[in-house]
Scaffold this active site. Structure first.
Site, PDB file in Angstrom:
ATOM      1  N   HIS A 123      43.975  68.578 -13.408  1.00 41.44           N
ATOM      2  CA  HIS A 123      43.018  67.867 -14.262  1.00 41.44           C
ATOM      3  C   HIS A 123      41.662  68.555 -14.114  1.00 41.44           C
ATOM      4  CE1 HIS A 123      40.303  64.485 -15.324  1.00 41.44           C
ATOM      5  NE2 HIS A 123      41.332  63.908 -15.905  1.00 41.44           N
ATOM      6  N   ASP A 199      44.763  65.550  -5.154  1.00 45.85           N
ATOM      7  CA  ASP A 199      44.336  64.671  -6.244  1.00 45.85           C
ATOM      8  C   ASP A 199      45.484  63.692  -6.485  1.00 45.85           C
ATOM      9  OD1 ASP A 199      43.901  63.385  -8.617  1.00 45.85           O
ATOM     10  OD2 ASP A 199      43.627  65.192  -9.820  1.00 45.85           O
ATOM     11  N   GLN A 202      47.171  59.919 -10.122  1.00 41.17           N
ATOM     12  CA  GLN A 202      48.342  59.447 -10.854  1.00 41.17           C
ATOM     13  C   GLN A 202      49.437  58.975  -9.911  1.00 41.17           C
ATOM     14  OE1 GLN A 202      48.710  59.197 -14.178  1.00 41.17           O
ATOM     15  NE2 GLN A 202      46.736  60.101 -14.701  1.00 41.17           N
ATOM     16  N   LYS A 225      43.140  53.032 -12.343  1.00 34.97           N
ATOM     17  CA  LYS A 225      44.508  53.358 -12.731  1.00 34.97           C
ATOM     18  C   LYS A 225      45.527  52.496 -11.990  1.00 34.97           C
ATOM     19  CE  LYS A 225      43.667  58.294 -13.686  1.00 34.97           C
ATOM     20  NZ  LYS A 225      43.166  58.229 -15.045  1.00 34.97           N
ATOM     21  N   CYS A 367      42.229  66.232 -20.555  1.00 39.81           N
ATOM     22  CA  CYS A 367      41.354  66.804 -19.513  1.00 39.81           C
ATOM     23  C   CYS A 367      42.108  67.857 -18.701  1.00 39.81           C
ATOM     24  CB  CYS A 367      40.777  65.735 -18.607  1.00 39.81           C
ATOM     25  SG  CYS A 367      39.812  64.510 -19.479  1.00 39.81           S
TER      26      CYS A 367
END
Lengths: 410, 157
Positions: A123, A199, A202, A225, A367
């Site tokens: 991302h 990261d 998600q 999220k 993104c």
């Protein structure tokens, strides 16, 4: 079914909403998730009963507010199995957490020619902060390529990591859905002497997360999220690393003492929490974590694997070669985000036609423009699921795609 | 919600399926690129102009790049309307079209109201879908970028 899906759906008031007398079909949770009543209520109740400044006033109300804020930190530490609550830093969002790492750790540790390894599925939040250091410090970036089915191609990883200072990668691609071999990648980074940064935006909302078993050094993720409010993100890091890092933003709350000439910093995590933090949001986040824990992260993962299988089979079964779904087909290797190309239709047009049926998907580059280049497309349409989605949502998506074909006469 | 038929009129779909004046022009043609960072759409406008100043004539115009039905059909119709006209006439056409799209800050000039937009009127429905206005004006801003600066890049943001 691993939990009462009908009951879960009822927990989210926005999903009761109808537009043009038709129900909402929300398939954009990879973008941001909807909020259960409990989170909404927790934030309202806190503001009605307990809201006050934290960490600075001595009256009882302020003490209660501070405790409520810190409960958010405790909840997050528990969710990701952090060894210490103090290792959880609250930021504005996950993007700010990534910038914190690049700016605070990067400025202290990276100079001209130093190598940061990223993957082609990152991302922008895990690309641009490093590109800023390319401009400022002349660091170098090496890229881990992808396989044809959208997994990391690790054939050459040791060469890429050779001499690198940082390996920063996604735990789950926001475009491909690919879940990366996180623990193995952290181990390879460690073996190469590189800092491992994950990261996990998600990943955390949809899976059991254990930062200790990953062996990661720093992990960034976000509240919005995972059924929590927007406006608050998280950085978890091993204490010795956080402790050695200089501060990111300067101001109130992050200092130990200040003179006309200098300052000293507060201990971690306050060192990284300059100014009034997202207090109400931390309270909402605590409620979101408790909600997810009650349902069970393993159950959520199980539900999403089943629904992912249904999604892949439905879309491929109904549209065959007319649909290209990016990323792995094996639901063990992926989460519930499905980026696709549909016939020759542009994603904007697909999204527009779906919107007429209240099917909410994202159209665009997500993104991840470098990844779009690797895939050879300008944009994709992306449907993404969460615990409140069911097979009827996927059927509505497929029916909407059929309608798009009809409108454009393809 | 306004119906999709307001947006996807037949003339728009026709230009989308069969875009006019697609392709490239070799230098010394002017080349300008426009992109929409929100969706990743990219468009390239090539202009072949003879003469000087506002009375210079647009001898040829080609469109490259990729985009949605609205940006592609708008670009296609734009080329049809502009080819063979002077730069001044095409600037006026762009003012008229951007006004139709509700773009603020356009200062109309004498005679603008009389300009016939022809097929472009079909894009009027885009106004009911505000998110798509940027798609419709992308090629027009790229054209203006080309004639104002002789090339370069423009962005919807």
């Amino acid at each position: 079914m691993t939990f009462d899906q009908t009951a879960v759906r009822k927990d989210f008031p926005i999903l009761w909403r109808e537009i043009d007398d038709k129900p909402l079909v929300y398939l954009d949770s990879g973008n941001t998730s909807q909020k259960p009543q409990r989170v909404i209520d927790a934030m309202s109740h806190f503001q009605e009963h307990t809201y006050a400044p934290i960490n600075r006033s001595s009256y009882r109300l302020a003490g209660e507010a501070t405790d409520a804020y810190e409960k958010g930190r405790v909840a997050v530490a528990r969710l990701i199995n952090a060894p210490s609550v103090d290792e959880v830093v609250f930021t504005k969002n996950a993007t700010e957490a990534m910038n914190l790492i690049a700016q605070a750790w990067g400025r202290a540790n990276l100079g001209e020619g130093d190598v940061v390894v990223l993957t082609e599925m990152e991302h922008h939040a895990n690309i641009v902060p490093w590109l800023m250091l390319v401009q400022e410090r002349k660091i170098q970036i090496r890229w881990v390529p992808l396989t044809a089915d959208g997994q990391l191609d690790l054939t050459n990883l040791d060469n890429l990591l050779d001499g690198a200072k940082v390996f920063s990668f996604t735990a789950m691609s926001n475009v491909l859905g690919t879940i990366t071999p996180i623990a193995m990648l952290c181990e390879r980074a460690k073996a190469a002497g590189a800092l491992s940064i994950v990261d996990a935006c998600q990943f955390v909302p949809h899976n059991v997360t254990d930062v200790q078993s990953w062996g990661a050094d720093l992990v960034a993720f976000s509240s919005h999220k995972m059924c929590g409010p927007s406006g608050i993100g998280m950085l978890w890091g091993r204490m010795e690393i956080l402790d050695a890092m200089p501060p990111f933003l300067g101001g109130g709350n992050m200092i130990d003492t200040v003179t006309f000439d200098s300052f000293t910093t507060a201990p971690v995590p306050m060192k990284f929490e300059a100014g009034t933090p997202p207090i109400i949001e931390a309270v909402g986040l605590a409620a979101a974590v408790e909600y997810l824990e009650e349902i069970g992260m393993a159950n959520i993962r199980q539900h999403e694997m089943e629904l992912s299988r249904y999604t892949l089979d439905t879309l491929k079964g109904r549209f065959g070669d007319d649909i290209t779904i990016y990323g792995p087909d094996d639901v063990q290797l992926r989460g519930g985000v499905f980026s696709f190309a549909f016939r020759d239709l542009h994603p904007h047009d697909v999204s527009q036609v779906l919107d007429e049926r209240n099917v909410c998907v994202r159209a665009g580059h997500h993104c991840a423009k470098p990844l779009m280049k690797t895939l050879g497309v300008g944009a994709t349409t992306r449907a993404s699921i969460y615990l409140y989605n069911d097979t009827a949502d996927i059927d509505a998506l497929a029916d909407g795609l059929e309608n798009a074909s009809d409108i454009f006469g393809l | 919600m306004p119906g999709l038929e307001d947006l996807y009129r037949e003339i728009i779909l026709d230009h989308y399926r069969t875009p006019r004046n697609r392709g490239e022009l070799d230098p010394p043609a002017i080349k300008a690129e426009g992109h929409n960072p929100l969706c990743g759409d990219e468009i390239t406008v090539y202009l072949s102009i003879s003469g000087e100043g506002d009375e210079a004539v647009l001898d040829d115009i080609k469109i490259g790049g990729q985009g949605c039905s609205i940006s592609q059909s708008s670009a296609s119709m734009m080329t049809q309307s502009m080819k063979g006209k002077t730069v001044a006439e095409n600037r006026a056409l762009a003012r008229r079209f951007k006004s139709l799209m509700g773009i603020e800050g356009i200062e109309p000039q004498a005679g603008d109201d009389a300009i016939d937009l022809g097929d472009l009127e079909a894009l009027e429905g885009v106004m009911k879908f505000p998110v798509r206005i940027k798609c419709a004006v992308l090629s027009w801003n790229t054209f203006l970028q080309a004639v104002d600066t002789g090339g370069g890049t423009t962005s919807t943001e």
